[in-house]
Scaffold this motif. Sequence first.
Motif, PDB file in Angstrom:
ATOM      1  N   ARG A   4      -6.458 -33.044 -26.089  1.00 17.99           N
ATOM      2  CA  ARG A   4      -6.069 -32.228 -25.191  1.00 17.99           C
ATOM      3  C   ARG A   4      -4.689 -31.793 -25.308  1.00 17.99           C
ATOM      4  NH1 ARG A   4      -8.605 -36.876 -21.735  1.00 17.99           N
ATOM      5  NH2 ARG A   4      -7.289 -37.942 -22.911  1.00 17.99           N
ATOM      6  N   ASP A   5      -4.416 -30.681 -24.851  1.00 18.26           N
ATOM      7  CA  ASP A   5      -2.826 -30.022 -24.862  1.00 18.26           C
ATOM      8  C   ASP A   5      -2.338 -30.051 -23.387  1.00 18.26           C
ATOM      9  OD1 ASP A   5      -0.653 -28.782 -25.722  1.00 18.26           O
ATOM     10  OD2 ASP A   5      -1.458 -26.865 -25.501  1.00 18.26           O
ATOM     11  N   PRO A   6      -1.661 -31.195 -23.429  1.00 17.30           N
ATOM     12  CA  PRO A   6      -0.918 -31.321 -21.997  1.00 17.30           C
ATOM     13  C   PRO A   6      -0.049 -30.416 -21.612  1.00 17.30           C
ATOM     14  CG  PRO A   6       0.081 -32.766 -23.637  1.00 17.30           C
ATOM     15  CD  PRO A   6      -1.031 -32.247 -24.234  1.00 17.30           C
ATOM     16  N   GLY A   7       0.411 -29.435 -22.515  1.00 17.21           N
ATOM     17  CA  GLY A   7       1.400 -28.360 -22.333  1.00 17.21           C
ATOM     18  C   GLY A   7       2.966 -28.708 -22.621  1.00 17.21           C
ATOM     19  N   PRO A   8       3.595 -27.818 -22.172  1.00 11.21           N
ATOM     20  CA  PRO A   8       5.069 -27.865 -22.658  1.00 11.21           C
ATOM     21  C   PRO A   8       5.724 -28.708 -21.648  1.00 11.21           C
ATOM     22  CG  PRO A   8       4.839 -25.974 -21.816  1.00 11.21           C
ATOM     23  CD  PRO A   8       3.445 -26.348 -21.910  1.00 11.21           C
ATOM     24  N   SER A   9       5.343 -29.064 -20.592  1.00 16.01           N
ATOM     25  CA  SER A   9       6.214 -30.024 -19.657  1.00 16.01           C
ATOM     26  C   SER A   9       5.940 -31.354 -19.915  1.00 16.01           C
ATOM     27  CB  SER A   9       5.744 -29.585 -18.189  1.00 16.01           C
ATOM     28  OG  SER A   9       4.330 -30.002 -17.948  1.00 16.01           O
ATOM     29  N   ILE A  10       5.176 -31.677 -20.725  1.00 13.48           N
ATOM     30  CA  ILE A  10       4.955 -33.322 -20.867  1.00 13.48           C
ATOM     31  C   ILE A  10       5.939 -33.683 -22.177  1.00 13.48           C
ATOM     32  CG2 ILE A  10       3.512 -35.113 -21.764  1.00 13.48           C
ATOM     33  CD1 ILE A  10       2.809 -33.996 -18.812  1.00 13.48           C
ATOM     34  N   LYS A  11       6.692 -34.617 -21.984  1.00 14.04           N
ATOM     35  CA  LYS A  11       7.746 -34.856 -23.180  1.00 14.04           C
ATOM     36  C   LYS A  11       7.600 -35.761 -24.110  1.00 14.04           C
ATOM     37  CE  LYS A  11      10.443 -32.094 -20.725  1.00 14.04           C
ATOM     38  NZ  LYS A  11      10.152 -30.634 -21.091  1.00 14.04           N
ATOM     39  N   ASP A  12       6.376 -36.652 -23.705  1.00 16.10           N
ATOM     40  CA  ASP A  12       5.986 -37.829 -24.620  1.00 16.10           C
ATOM     41  C   ASP A  12       4.300 -37.545 -24.881  1.00 16.10           C
ATOM     42  OD1 ASP A  12       5.127 -39.872 -26.029  1.00 16.10           O
ATOM     43  OD2 ASP A  12       6.606 -41.388 -25.075  1.00 16.10           O
ATOM     44  N   ASP A  13       3.841 -36.833 -25.702  1.00 15.65           N
ATOM     45  CA  ASP A  13       2.521 -36.442 -25.606  1.00 15.65           C
ATOM     46  C   ASP A  13       1.443 -37.446 -25.965  1.00 15.65           C
ATOM     47  OD1 ASP A  13       3.030 -33.578 -25.238  1.00 15.65           O
ATOM     48  OD2 ASP A  13       3.104 -32.822 -27.232  1.00 15.65           O
ATOM     49  N   GLU A  14       1.936 -38.429 -26.982  1.00 16.37           N
ATOM     50  CA  GLU A  14       1.397 -39.585 -27.326  1.00 16.37           C
ATOM     51  C   GLU A  14       1.018 -40.588 -26.172  1.00 16.37           C
ATOM     52  OE1 GLU A  14       2.149 -43.415 -30.060  1.00 16.37           O
ATOM     53  OE2 GLU A  14       2.941 -41.605 -30.641  1.00 16.37           O
ATOM     54  N   LEU A  15       2.246 -40.786 -25.393  1.00 14.42           N
ATOM     55  CA  LEU A  15       2.124 -41.773 -24.317  1.00 14.42           C
ATOM     56  C   LEU A  15       1.189 -41.152 -23.221  1.00 14.42           C
ATOM     57  CD1 LEU A  15       2.592 -44.165 -22.928  1.00 14.42           C
ATOM     58  CD2 LEU A  15       4.876 -43.160 -22.059  1.00 14.42           C
ATOM     59  N   TYR A  16       1.297 -39.707 -23.020  1.00 10.86           N
ATOM     60  CA  TYR A  16       0.487 -39.169 -22.111  1.00 10.86           C
ATOM     61  C   TYR A  16      -0.938 -39.203 -22.453  1.00 10.86           C
ATOM     62  CZ  TYR A  16      -1.431 -35.148 -19.430  1.00 10.86           C
ATOM     63  OH  TYR A  16      -2.401 -34.429 -18.550  1.00 10.86           O
ATOM     64  N   GLU A  17      -1.220 -39.036 -23.455  1.00  9.23           N
ATOM     65  CA  GLU A  17      -2.777 -39.034 -24.206  1.00  9.23           C
ATOM     66  C   GLU A  17      -3.300 -40.547 -23.739  1.00  9.23           C
ATOM     67  OE1 GLU A  17      -4.907 -36.819 -24.990  1.00  9.23           O
ATOM     68  OE2 GLU A  17      -3.304 -35.228 -24.476  1.00  9.23           O
ATOM     69  N   LYS A  18      -2.561 -41.829 -24.126  1.00  8.87           N
ATOM     70  CA  LYS A  18      -2.949 -43.093 -24.096  1.00  8.87           C
ATOM     71  C   LYS A  18      -3.302 -43.227 -22.739  1.00  8.87           C
ATOM     72  CE  LYS A  18      -1.624 -47.603 -24.921  1.00  8.87           C
ATOM     73  NZ  LYS A  18      -0.496 -48.347 -24.426  1.00  8.87           N
ATOM     74  N   LEU A  19      -2.057 -42.847 -21.743  1.00 11.00           N
ATOM     75  CA  LEU A  19      -2.544 -43.154 -20.303  1.00 11.00           C
ATOM     76  C   LEU A  19      -3.629 -42.295 -19.751  1.00 11.00           C
ATOM     77  CD1 LEU A  19       1.433 -42.619 -19.188  1.00 11.00           C
ATOM     78  CD2 LEU A  19      -0.157 -44.817 -19.128  1.00 11.00           C
ATOM     79  N   ARG A  20      -3.823 -41.006 -20.183  1.00  8.66           N
ATOM     80  CA  ARG A  20      -5.023 -40.357 -19.645  1.00  8.66           C
ATOM     81  C   ARG A  20      -6.560 -41.025 -20.114  1.00  8.66           C
ATOM     82  NH1 ARG A  20      -6.322 -37.985 -16.372  1.00  8.66           N
ATOM     83  NH2 ARG A  20      -7.384 -36.273 -17.244  1.00  8.66           N
ATOM     84  N   ASP A  21      -6.359 -41.534 -21.379  1.00  9.02           N
ATOM     85  CA  ASP A  21      -7.643 -42.374 -22.066  1.00  9.02           C
ATOM     86  C   ASP A  21      -7.770 -43.632 -21.124  1.00  9.02           C
ATOM     87  OD1 ASP A  21      -7.867 -40.492 -23.955  1.00  9.02           O
ATOM     88  OD2 ASP A  21      -6.942 -41.369 -25.611  1.00  9.02           O
TER      89      ASP A  21
END
Length: 89
Positions: A4-21
């Motif tokens: 997923r592309d969380p967009g430019p407002s997300i500053k830590d993409d890796e952590l965001y993806e882990k949390l979403r998963d």
Amino acid sequence: MPERDPGPSIKDDELYEKLRDEGNSKEKSARIANAAAAQGRSKIGEKGGESGSYEDWTVDELRSRAKELGLHNYSDLNKDELIDMLREH
């Protein structure tokens, strides 16, 4: 599976993806990921929750929490049994 592309407002993409998963909402994942990027992951991990120990709750509060969680067969339980049920959930 494409990431997923969380967009430019997300500053830590890796952590965001882990949390979403893990099943967290987009909003919660974004909030945690951005706070971690700003303050450091270890600082965010130390923060923890604000909720007191179940032992400090009343029986009515424990029953309300059991109801919120969708638990069943708690109405006849005493305080210790309610706490055990909530911790097992």
